[in-house]
Design a protein around this motif. Structure first.
Motif, PDB file in Angstrom:
ATOM      1  N   TRP A  92       0.834  -1.207   0.000  1.00 59.17           N
ATOM      2  CA  TRP A  92       0.000   0.000   0.000  1.00 59.17           C
ATOM      3  C   TRP A  92       0.866   1.254   0.000  1.00 59.17           C
ATOM      4  CZ3 TRP A  92      -4.611  -0.826  -1.539  1.00 59.17           C
ATOM      5  CH2 TRP A  92      -5.399  -1.886  -1.088  1.00 59.17           C
ATOM      6  N   ASP A  93       1.997   1.210   0.677  1.00 59.48           N
ATOM      7  CA  ASP A  93       2.836   2.397   0.809  1.00 59.48           C
ATOM      8  C   ASP A  93       4.217   2.210   0.190  1.00 59.48           C
ATOM      9  OD1 ASP A  93       2.113   4.916   2.909  1.00 59.48           O
ATOM     10  OD2 ASP A  93       0.706   3.254   2.866  1.00 59.48           O
ATOM     11  N   GLY A  94       5.013   1.287   0.729  1.00 58.79           N
ATOM     12  CA  GLY A  94       6.403   1.184   0.319  1.00 58.79           C
ATOM     13  C   GLY A  94       7.229   2.294   0.960  1.00 58.79           C
ATOM     14  N   PRO A  95       8.491   2.417   0.585  1.00 63.69           N
ATOM     15  CA  PRO A  95       9.149   1.757  -0.538  1.00 63.69           C
ATOM     16  C   PRO A  95       9.529   0.310  -0.245  1.00 63.69           C
ATOM     17  CG  PRO A  95      10.726   3.123   0.624  1.00 63.69           C
ATOM     18  CD  PRO A  95       9.390   3.391   1.258  1.00 63.69           C
TER      19      PRO A  95
ATOM     20  N   VAL B 254      -1.189  -5.840  -9.133  1.00 64.50           N
ATOM     21  CA  VAL B 254      -1.645  -4.534  -9.635  1.00 64.50           C
ATOM     22  C   VAL B 254      -1.264  -3.426  -8.662  1.00 64.50           C
ATOM     23  CG1 VAL B 254      -3.712  -3.144 -10.114  1.00 64.50           C
ATOM     24  CG2 VAL B 254      -3.537  -5.484 -11.006  1.00 64.50           C
ATOM     25  N   ILE B 255      -1.553  -3.632  -7.379  1.00 64.01           N
ATOM     26  CA  ILE B 255      -1.228  -2.636  -6.356  1.00 64.01           C
ATOM     27  C   ILE B 255       0.289  -2.512  -6.217  1.00 64.01           C
ATOM     28  CG2 ILE B 255      -1.402  -2.117  -3.894  1.00 64.01           C
ATOM     29  CD1 ILE B 255      -4.111  -3.556  -3.915  1.00 64.01           C
ATOM     30  N   ASN B 256       0.966  -3.634  -6.271  1.00 59.94           N
ATOM     31  CA  ASN B 256       2.405  -3.633  -6.012  1.00 59.94           C
ATOM     32  C   ASN B 256       3.197  -2.941  -7.125  1.00 59.94           C
ATOM     33  OD1 ASN B 256       1.732  -5.014  -3.709  1.00 59.94           O
ATOM     34  ND2 ASN B 256       2.197  -7.032  -4.563  1.00 59.94           N
TER      35      ASN B 256
ATOM     36  N   GLY C  92     -10.711  -2.596  -9.362  1.00 58.04           N
ATOM     37  CA  GLY C  92     -11.268  -2.985 -10.640  1.00 58.04           C
ATOM     38  C   GLY C  92     -10.272  -3.731 -11.495  1.00 58.04           C
ATOM     39  N   ALA C  93      -9.032  -3.248 -11.521  1.00 57.15           N
ATOM     40  CA  ALA C  93      -7.992  -3.937 -12.288  1.00 57.15           C
ATOM     41  C   ALA C  93      -7.683  -5.304 -11.687  1.00 57.15           C
ATOM     42  CB  ALA C  93      -6.717  -3.085 -12.328  1.00 57.15           C
ATOM     43  N   MET C  94      -7.669  -5.391 -10.362  1.00 55.00           N
ATOM     44  CA  MET C  94      -7.461  -6.704  -9.734  1.00 55.00           C
ATOM     45  C   MET C  94      -8.588  -7.665 -10.076  1.00 55.00           C
ATOM     46  SD  MET C  94      -5.709  -6.135  -5.993  1.00 55.00           S
ATOM     47  CE  MET C  94      -6.902  -4.959  -5.352  1.00 55.00           C
ATOM     48  N   ALA C  95      -9.824  -7.158 -10.066  1.00 51.71           N
ATOM     49  CA  ALA C  95     -10.955  -8.004 -10.420  1.00 51.71           C
ATOM     50  C   ALA C  95     -10.801  -8.551 -11.830  1.00 51.71           C
ATOM     51  CB  ALA C  95     -12.257  -7.232 -10.276  1.00 51.71           C
ATOM     52  N   SER C  96     -10.381  -7.695 -12.759  1.00 49.05           N
ATOM     53  CA  SER C  96     -10.197  -8.143 -14.151  1.00 49.05           C
ATOM     54  C   SER C  96      -9.057  -9.155 -14.262  1.00 49.05           C
ATOM     55  CB  SER C  96      -9.906  -6.935 -15.050  1.00 49.05           C
ATOM     56  OG  SER C  96     -11.009  -6.057 -15.083  1.00 49.05           O
ATOM     57  N   LEU C  97      -7.956  -8.902 -13.553  1.00 50.63           N
ATOM     58  CA  LEU C  97      -6.818  -9.815 -13.622  1.00 50.63           C
ATOM     59  C   LEU C  97      -7.173 -11.157 -12.984  1.00 50.63           C
ATOM     60  CD1 LEU C  97      -3.938 -10.278 -14.471  1.00 50.63           C
ATOM     61  CD2 LEU C  97      -3.174  -9.189 -12.341  1.00 50.63           C
ATOM     62  N   ALA C  98      -7.874 -11.114 -11.854  1.00 54.74           N
ATOM     63  CA  ALA C  98      -8.277 -12.360 -11.197  1.00 54.74           C
ATOM     64  C   ALA C  98      -9.196 -13.178 -12.086  1.00 54.74           C
ATOM     65  CB  ALA C  98      -8.969 -12.051  -9.866  1.00 54.74           C
ATOM     66  N   ARG C  99     -10.093 -12.505 -12.785  1.00 58.46           N
ATOM     67  CA  ARG C  99     -11.011 -13.208 -13.670  1.00 58.46           C
ATOM     68  C   ARG C  99     -10.262 -13.837 -14.845  1.00 58.46           C
ATOM     69  NH1 ARG C  99     -16.503 -10.626 -16.388  1.00 58.46           N
ATOM     70  NH2 ARG C  99     -17.248 -12.569 -17.337  1.00 58.46           N
TER      71      ARG C  99
ATOM     72  N   HIS D 164       4.350  10.217 -10.548  1.00 57.87           N
ATOM     73  CA  HIS D 164       3.329   9.205 -10.854  1.00 57.87           C
ATOM     74  C   HIS D 164       2.187   9.321  -9.852  1.00 57.87           C
ATOM     75  CE1 HIS D 164       1.601   5.390 -12.209  1.00 57.87           C
ATOM     76  NE2 HIS D 164       1.491   5.047 -10.940  1.00 57.87           N
ATOM     77  N   GLU D 165       1.020   9.645 -10.358  1.00 62.42           N
ATOM     78  CA  GLU D 165      -0.145   9.799  -9.489  1.00 62.42           C
ATOM     79  C   GLU D 165      -0.637   8.425  -9.037  1.00 62.42           C
ATOM     80  OE1 GLU D 165      -1.705  12.395  -8.214  1.00 62.42           O
ATOM     81  OE2 GLU D 165      -0.271  13.803  -9.112  1.00 62.42           O
ATOM     82  N   PRO D 166      -0.834   8.237  -7.720  1.00 56.46           N
ATOM     83  CA  PRO D 166      -1.365   6.953  -7.257  1.00 56.46           C
ATOM     84  C   PRO D 166      -2.705   6.661  -7.920  1.00 56.46           C
ATOM     85  CG  PRO D 166      -0.635   8.300  -5.401  1.00 56.46           C
ATOM     86  CD  PRO D 166      -0.603   9.186  -6.608  1.00 56.46           C
ATOM     87  N   THR D 167      -2.879   5.426  -8.338  1.00 55.46           N
ATOM     88  CA  THR D 167      -4.140   5.033  -8.960  1.00 55.46           C
ATOM     89  C   THR D 167      -5.243   5.012  -7.918  1.00 55.46           C
ATOM     90  OG1 THR D 167      -2.896   3.677 -10.516  1.00 55.46           O
ATOM     91  CG2 THR D 167      -5.265   3.241 -10.341  1.00 55.46           C
ATOM     92  N   ASN D 168      -6.404   5.492  -8.294  1.00 56.10           N
ATOM     93  CA  ASN D 168      -7.565   5.463  -7.406  1.00 56.10           C
ATOM     94  C   ASN D 168      -7.791   4.046  -6.901  1.00 56.10           C
ATOM     95  OD1 ASN D 168     -10.666   4.840  -7.269  1.00 56.10           O
ATOM     96  ND2 ASN D 168     -10.459   7.026  -6.838  1.00 56.10           N
TER      97      ASN D 168
END
Length: 318
Positions: free
Chosen positions: A205-208, A286-288, A310-317, A300-304
């Motif tokens: 969620w944060d990093g680095p 996706v988050i990482n 939503g991207a995780m849902a698509s990748l998981a599917r 780089h603006e953090p993604t909403n």
């Protein structure tokens, strides 16, 4: 006392004694929201490490500990970080001093239970609604009163449970902004919070990433014989190495695609996870990747968050 299992994918829920006076509370399968906690019991008082994602789960955990805490009440509660699956049950530990890092306390204000309740209410489209329902639907967020730490610290703090020290190390920002690990030197135990996910995919969620790897190195230096991760089965140095290697892999793969000019989303979908593909919730890549891109490019603006889910849902599917 029998030796606890190490890195066993199939493990039993509930209390398990891991050292004299120390029990872990485990919640298989360690996926979204299914976190671990633990307790150190002295002669007259106890210390709890983390509560759970909702009041029902936390109440069940406390009930299971009643035989341990009868006459030895929980006087101190340590929150390892601000994610709700480690602190939303705080209100049920009545009368305890709640201890967390200063950064985690600030994050708790920004992550109220109402946020999770809104996410599980739906309205984002069928694919994402289904994903959020699967991840967070088992939990109830509407009846929780946010109960933040009453005592905060930075860097390091040593607590006492009678003759037993509990050494707290602030290792964030890493998984979140204010991660803490709890070392019980007399018992040879470390509670890592979400610095460790065992057979589940870590979430940056944060990093680095370098801070997180440094936290893994610190856990190694503590030389504990039993390590309680934030999610997944009990582990030892082998589990620490697994997480460290995953983080290095993600950083290298994301960095090469950043250099090639790929978007964070395209990079996440392009990475072949290899030995990590069968870890739980592998779509968290996706988050990482987004976190690594923020490291590499301060602009780089953090993604909403909803877009990332939503991207995780698509990748998981897929």
């Amino acid at each position: 006392m029998a030796s606890p299992p190490r890195n066993q994918r199939d493990y039993e829920p509930g209390l398990v004694e891991i050292a004299d006076g120390v029990h872990a509370y485990l919640q298989p399968d360690g996926g979204w929201g299914w976190s671990n906690a633990g307790i150190l019991v002295g002669a007259e008082e106890s210390l709890l490490v983390d509560t759970l994602f909702d009041l029902k789960l936390t109440a069940a955990m406390l009930d299971s500990m009643a035989g341990l805490t009868s006459g030895r009440p929980i006087k101190q509660l340590v929150n390892t970080h601000a994610n709700g699956d480690h602190c939303y049950g705080n209100e049920l530990v009545v009368g305890a001093e709640i201890i967390g890092s200063e950064a985690a306390a600030a994050e708790m204000e920004a992550l109220p239970p109402a946020t999770l309740a809104a996410m599980t209410a739906g309205g984002f489209g069928a694919e994402l609604d289904d994903y959020l329902a699967a991840a967070f639907g088992p939990f109830t967020f509407t009846d929780i009163t946010s109960t933040p730490p009453t005592r905060t610290f930075t860097e390091r703090l040593t607590l006492q449970v009678e003759d037993h020290p509990v050494e707290l190390y602030e290792v964030g920002p890493a998984h979140t902004g204010g991660d803490v690990i709890a070392h019980l030197p007399n018992q040879g135990v470390v509670f890592t919070g979400d610095i460790l996910f065992i057979y589940g995919t870590p979430i940056i969620w944060d990093g680095p990433v370098a801070n997180w790897i440094a936290a893994c190195d610190l856990i190694d230096e503590l030389d504990a014989h039993t390590i309680v991760p934030g999610h997944g089965p009990l582990t030892d140095a082998t589990g620490v190495a697994m997480v460290r290697d995953y983080l290095g892999f993600v950083h290298a793969e994301a960095s090469s695609r950043f250099a090639a000019g790929m978007s964070a989303r395209d990079a996440a979908f392009d990475i072949e996870l290899g030995p990590y593909a069968d870890w739980g919730d592998s779509e968290r890549i996706v988050i990482n990747v987004d976190a690594v891109y923020r490291e590499l490019d301060p602009q780089h603006e953090p993604t909403n968050v909803i877009d990332m889910f939503g991207a995780m849902a698509s990748l998981a599917r897929r």
